[in-house]
Enzyme design. Structure first.
Site, PDB file in Angstrom:
ATOM      1  CE  LYS A  93     -47.261  28.214  21.236  1.00 40.89           C
ATOM      2  NZ  LYS A  93     -45.878  28.403  21.698  1.00 40.89           N
ATOM      3  CB  VAL A  94     -51.866  25.332  16.661  1.00 38.84           C
ATOM      4  CG1 VAL A  94     -51.707  23.829  16.485  1.00 38.84           C
ATOM      5  CG2 VAL A  94     -53.028  25.653  17.600  1.00 38.84           C
ATOM      6  CB  SER A  95     -51.038  30.040  14.652  1.00 41.46           C
ATOM      7  OG  SER A  95     -51.616  31.316  14.529  1.00 41.46           O
ATOM      8  CB  THR A 134     -51.543  34.868  15.708  1.00 41.27           C
ATOM      9  OG1 THR A 134     -52.131  33.652  16.177  1.00 41.27           O
ATOM     10  CG2 THR A 134     -52.138  36.037  16.465  1.00 41.27           C
ATOM     11  CB  ALA A 135     -47.642  36.780  12.474  1.00 44.86           C
ATOM     12  CG  HIS A 145     -40.688  33.167  16.676  1.00 40.84           C
ATOM     13  ND1 HIS A 145     -41.723  33.067  17.550  1.00 40.84           N
ATOM     14  CD2 HIS A 145     -40.899  32.221  15.727  1.00 40.84           C
ATOM     15  CE1 HIS A 145     -42.535  32.096  17.173  1.00 40.84           C
ATOM     16  NE2 HIS A 145     -42.058  31.575  16.059  1.00 40.84           N
TER      17      HIS A 145
END
EC number: 4.1.99.29
Length: 285
Positions: free
Chosen positions: A59-61, A112-113, A156
């Site tokens: 699981k990655v950005s 992504t943020a 989050h």
């Protein structure tokens, strides 16, 4: 078994959305699914693992995709996209309206943020943002509260808890993205090693979809796994977290999901933030 005759090595975060999605798969409740060897790591760690080519599934950005798609393929399910769930920029002073020259804490510069933040800043900050300070996301709100930085980019569950620190929302990165593009917000992706081969990759994607549907069908079955790894999070906050980040795009990216991913990475490449994608880079085998 997999072509290597061993469980697939997978790493995802301990966040409620990931444990909710993978609970059934990780605990053998998806018939005929490939076995998994699960480890937990925050997304900044898994991003680095992907860049080094470690593990089979991660699981990655979405922001790291342009750096790893030679080795990994984007799976069409299991990740986090959505609406109304973007990162926030927080300040201590409610009167702060401009980040020109201001120091901003961010959880990663390959996230992504961060891409959403830079795209927002390019559109709305009249001068250049000041220094960027990278720190673990759980340290950002205390740093803003204590005046160590002028603003913080949070992700989050911080969406639900920042008021507890006396902080104020300057801007919602997701709201800006949705308003300017009409697309959902791409946050976290599931990637798998291309060398696993088309049969295993297709089987894995089908198994992840089945795990998502199993979680939706019996949410209480996943609760022990979710809360075991939720880092003392309040159960109500965990439920809010799952509600935001597990949705139809988790089961299948679909046309809008793929458009959102390509749109984000194309805009980011135009700003010089990431390498440009090739025309077939996001295609699933």
């Amino acid at each position: 078994m997999t072509p290597t005759d061993r469980p697939l090595q997978i790493a995802y975060s301990p966040c409620p959305n990931d444990t909710f999605v993978f609970d059934a798969l990780a605990h053998g409740r998806v018939p005929d699914a490939p076995p998994l060897d699960v480890s937990f790591a925050d997304i900044d760690i898994t991003n680095g693992m992907a860049e080094r080519g470690e593990l089979d599934v991660l699981k990655v950005s979405y922001a790291v995709l342009p750096y790893v798609l030679d080795t990994y393929t984007l799976l069409p399910c299991g990740g986090a996209l959505g609406r109304g769930c973007g990162p926030l920029v927080l300040t201590r002073d409610a009167d702060t309206t401009d980040l020109t020259g201001r120091t901003v804490a961010v959880p990663s510069e390959k996230s992504t943020a961060y891409l959403l933040f830079r795209l927002w800043a390019a559109d709305t900050v009249p001068g250049k943002v000041g220094d960027i300070v990278v720190m673990p996301f759980h340290e950002i709100m205390p740093a803003v509260r204590d005046g160590k930085v002028d603003a913080g980019l949070v992700i989050h569950e911080a969406r639900f808890t920042y008021q507890n620190y006396g902080l104020h929302k300057l801007a919602d990165m997701g709201e800006h993205w949705e308003t300017t593009t009409g697309l959902p917000i791409p946050l976290g992706a599931i990637i798998a090693r291309r060398a696993l081969g088309q049969t295993t990759l297709t089987h894995l994607a089908a198994s992840i979809r089945a795990s998502v549907r199993a979680a939706w069908g019996d949410p209480e079955a996943s609760r022990p796994y979710v809360m075991e790894h939720a880092q003392e999070m309040d159960p109500a906050v965990a439920d809010q977290h799952i509600g935001l980040y597990v949705n139809e795009f988790t089961a299948d990216l679909g046309t809008d999901g793929y458009a959102a991913v390509r749109g984000l990475l194309t805009r980011a490449a135009a700003e010089g933030l990431v390498p440009a994608l090739g025309p077939t880079a996001l295609e699933f085998p």
